[in-house]
Design a protein around this motif. Structure first.
Motif, PDB file in Angstrom:
ATOM      1  N   ASP A  51       0.775  -1.310  -0.137  1.00 37.00           N
ATOM      2  CA  ASP A  51       0.326  -0.093  -0.028  1.00 37.00           C
ATOM      3  C   ASP A  51       1.016   1.319   0.093  1.00 37.00           C
ATOM      4  OD1 ASP A  51      -2.299  -1.366  -0.039  1.00 37.00           O
ATOM      5  OD2 ASP A  51      -3.085  -0.931   2.054  1.00 37.00           O
ATOM      6  N   SER A  52       0.387   2.181  -0.799  1.00 35.85           N
ATOM      7  CA  SER A  52       1.142   3.460  -0.879  1.00 35.85           C
ATOM      8  C   SER A  52       0.212   4.282   0.325  1.00 35.85           C
ATOM      9  CB  SER A  52       0.989   4.202  -2.079  1.00 35.85           C
ATOM     10  OG  SER A  52      -0.355   4.409  -2.663  1.00 35.85           O
ATOM     11  N   ILE A  53       0.790   5.708   0.284  1.00 34.03           N
ATOM     12  CA  ILE A  53      -0.126   6.498   1.204  1.00 34.03           C
ATOM     13  C   ILE A  53      -1.217   6.711   0.472  1.00 34.03           C
ATOM     14  CG2 ILE A  53      -0.305   9.010   1.768  1.00 34.03           C
ATOM     15  CD1 ILE A  53       2.859   8.737   2.418  1.00 34.03           C
ATOM     16  N   GLU A  54      -1.411   6.924  -0.824  1.00 37.43           N
ATOM     17  CA  GLU A  54      -2.492   7.210  -1.324  1.00 37.43           C
ATOM     18  C   GLU A  54      -3.658   6.156  -1.082  1.00 37.43           C
ATOM     19  OE1 GLU A  54      -3.668   9.030  -5.943  1.00 37.43           O
ATOM     20  OE2 GLU A  54      -2.460   7.369  -5.929  1.00 37.43           O
ATOM     21  N   ILE A  55      -3.294   5.163  -1.279  1.00 36.44           N
ATOM     22  CA  ILE A  55      -4.178   3.705  -0.984  1.00 36.44           C
ATOM     23  C   ILE A  55      -4.743   3.840   0.505  1.00 36.44           C
ATOM     24  CG2 ILE A  55      -4.279   1.264  -0.809  1.00 36.44           C
ATOM     25  CD1 ILE A  55      -2.594   1.199  -3.479  1.00 36.44           C
ATOM     26  N   GLY A  56      -3.711   3.910   1.199  1.00 38.25           N
ATOM     27  CA  GLY A  56      -4.067   4.023   2.812  1.00 38.25           C
ATOM     28  C   GLY A  56      -4.962   5.091   3.194  1.00 38.25           C
ATOM     29  N   VAL A  57      -4.897   6.154   2.629  1.00 38.20           N
ATOM     30  CA  VAL A  57      -5.931   7.450   2.775  1.00 38.20           C
ATOM     31  C   VAL A  57      -7.049   6.979   2.293  1.00 38.20           C
ATOM     32  CG1 VAL A  57      -6.307   9.624   1.775  1.00 38.20           C
ATOM     33  CG2 VAL A  57      -3.841   9.154   2.648  1.00 38.20           C
ATOM     34  N   SER A  58      -7.206   6.285   1.156  1.00 34.10           N
ATOM     35  CA  SER A  58      -8.493   6.021   0.502  1.00 34.10           C
ATOM     36  C   SER A  58      -9.230   4.798   1.304  1.00 34.10           C
ATOM     37  CB  SER A  58      -8.369   5.701  -0.963  1.00 34.10           C
ATOM     38  OG  SER A  58      -7.982   4.560  -0.988  1.00 34.10           O
ATOM     39  N   ARG A  59      -8.360   4.129   1.927  1.00 33.71           N
ATOM     40  CA  ARG A  59      -8.916   3.083   2.890  1.00 33.71           C
ATOM     41  C   ARG A  59      -9.679   3.691   4.068  1.00 33.71           C
ATOM     42  NH1 ARG A  59      -6.838  -2.411   1.535  1.00 33.71           N
ATOM     43  NH2 ARG A  59      -5.666  -2.185  -0.267  1.00 33.71           N
ATOM     44  N   GLY A  78     -10.816   6.738   4.374  1.00 40.66           N
ATOM     45  CA  GLY A  78     -11.931   7.714   4.189  1.00 40.66           C
ATOM     46  C   GLY A  78     -11.448   9.260   3.971  1.00 40.66           C
ATOM     47  N   MET A  79     -10.146   8.978   3.786  1.00 39.62           N
ATOM     48  CA  MET A  79      -9.680  10.652   3.816  1.00 39.62           C
ATOM     49  C   MET A  79      -9.779  11.146   2.089  1.00 39.62           C
ATOM     50  SD  MET A  79      -6.211  10.730   5.981  1.00 39.62           S
ATOM     51  CE  MET A  79      -5.760  12.220   5.965  1.00 39.62           C
ATOM     52  N   SER A  80     -10.244  12.426   2.169  1.00 36.78           N
ATOM     53  CA  SER A  80     -10.380  12.849   1.024  1.00 36.78           C
ATOM     54  C   SER A  80      -9.109  13.513   0.120  1.00 36.78           C
ATOM     55  CB  SER A  80     -11.148  14.281   0.859  1.00 36.78           C
ATOM     56  OG  SER A  80     -10.370  15.166   1.361  1.00 36.78           O
ATOM     57  N   GLU A  81      -8.989  13.614  -1.041  1.00 38.57           N
ATOM     58  CA  GLU A  81      -7.741  14.024  -1.890  1.00 38.57           C
ATOM     59  C   GLU A  81      -7.392  15.462  -1.230  1.00 38.57           C
ATOM     60  OE1 GLU A  81      -5.084  14.100  -5.025  1.00 38.57           O
ATOM     61  OE2 GLU A  81      -6.674  12.517  -4.747  1.00 38.57           O
ATOM     62  N   GLU A  82      -8.154  16.304  -0.718  1.00 33.70           N
ATOM     63  CA  GLU A  82      -7.624  17.591  -0.027  1.00 33.70           C
ATOM     64  C   GLU A  82      -7.124  17.299   1.209  1.00 33.70           C
ATOM     65  OE1 GLU A  82     -10.690  20.568   0.552  1.00 33.70           O
ATOM     66  OE2 GLU A  82     -10.980  20.744  -1.759  1.00 33.70           O
ATOM     67  N   GLU A  83      -7.557  16.448   1.956  1.00 33.48           N
ATOM     68  CA  GLU A  83      -7.108  15.905   3.407  1.00 33.48           C
ATOM     69  C   GLU A  83      -5.760  15.149   3.279  1.00 33.48           C
ATOM     70  OE1 GLU A  83     -11.022  14.947   5.853  1.00 33.48           O
ATOM     71  OE2 GLU A  83     -10.470  13.704   4.405  1.00 33.48           O
ATOM     72  N   MET A  84      -5.654  14.508   2.203  1.00 34.93           N
ATOM     73  CA  MET A  84      -4.369  13.875   2.064  1.00 34.93           C
ATOM     74  C   MET A  84      -3.444  15.022   1.624  1.00 34.93           C
ATOM     75  SD  MET A  84      -3.082  11.016  -0.808  1.00 34.93           S
ATOM     76  CE  MET A  84      -3.465  12.053  -2.203  1.00 34.93           C
ATOM     77  N   THR A  85      -3.528  15.763   0.613  1.00 35.74           N
ATOM     78  CA  THR A  85      -2.491  16.902   0.233  1.00 35.74           C
ATOM     79  C   THR A  85      -2.159  17.716   1.346  1.00 35.74           C
ATOM     80  OG1 THR A  85      -3.690  16.867  -2.053  1.00 35.74           O
ATOM     81  CG2 THR A  85      -2.291  18.819  -1.329  1.00 35.74           C
ATOM     82  N   GLU A 102       1.808  19.264   5.536  1.00 31.42           N
ATOM     83  CA  GLU A 102       2.222  19.458   6.920  1.00 31.42           C
ATOM     84  C   GLU A 102       3.295  18.613   7.465  1.00 31.42           C
ATOM     85  OE1 GLU A 102      -1.633  19.088   9.038  1.00 31.42           O
ATOM     86  OE2 GLU A 102      -2.299  20.999   8.251  1.00 31.42           O
ATOM     87  N   ILE A 103       2.884  17.305   6.775  1.00 24.88           N
ATOM     88  CA  ILE A 103       4.105  16.206   7.505  1.00 24.88           C
ATOM     89  C   ILE A 103       5.676  16.793   6.853  1.00 24.88           C
ATOM     90  CG2 ILE A 103       4.876  14.031   7.238  1.00 24.88           C
ATOM     91  CD1 ILE A 103       2.258  12.995   7.738  1.00 24.88           C
TER      92      ILE A 103
END
Length: 87
Positions: A47-55, A57-64, A69-70
């Protein structure tokens, strides 16, 4: 043990959790602060961060926003350690 960095570690949406865990354990801690405890998941090798985020329930905006921030925090910590000669 990870190779010492010559610049701050930068996370991208495509990084796998298993690589992050090896290359930048501090990033794993910061991801966990956002509810992504994926480094302990059995799928972290794939899993990538992108996949983990989608699993989770985070949005694209939240991930960005999270990645910005990190990465900002990792840069601050690296700059501080570099300035004090602790790297």
């Amino acid at each position: 043990m990870a190779t010492p960095l010559t610049a701050p570690y930068v996370l991208t949406r495509y990084d796998s959790f298993s690589v992050i865990q090896f290359d930048c354990p501090r990033a794993v801690e910061l991801l966990a602060d956002y509810g992504l405890h994926c480094s302990s998941c059995a799928l972290n090798e794939y899993d990538s961060i992108e996949i983990g985020v989608s699993r989770h329930g985070m949005s694209e905006e939240e991930m960005t926003e999270m990645l910005e921030e990190i990465n900002e925090q990792l840069a601050k910590e690296w700059d501080g350690a570099h300035a004090h000669g602790t790297l």
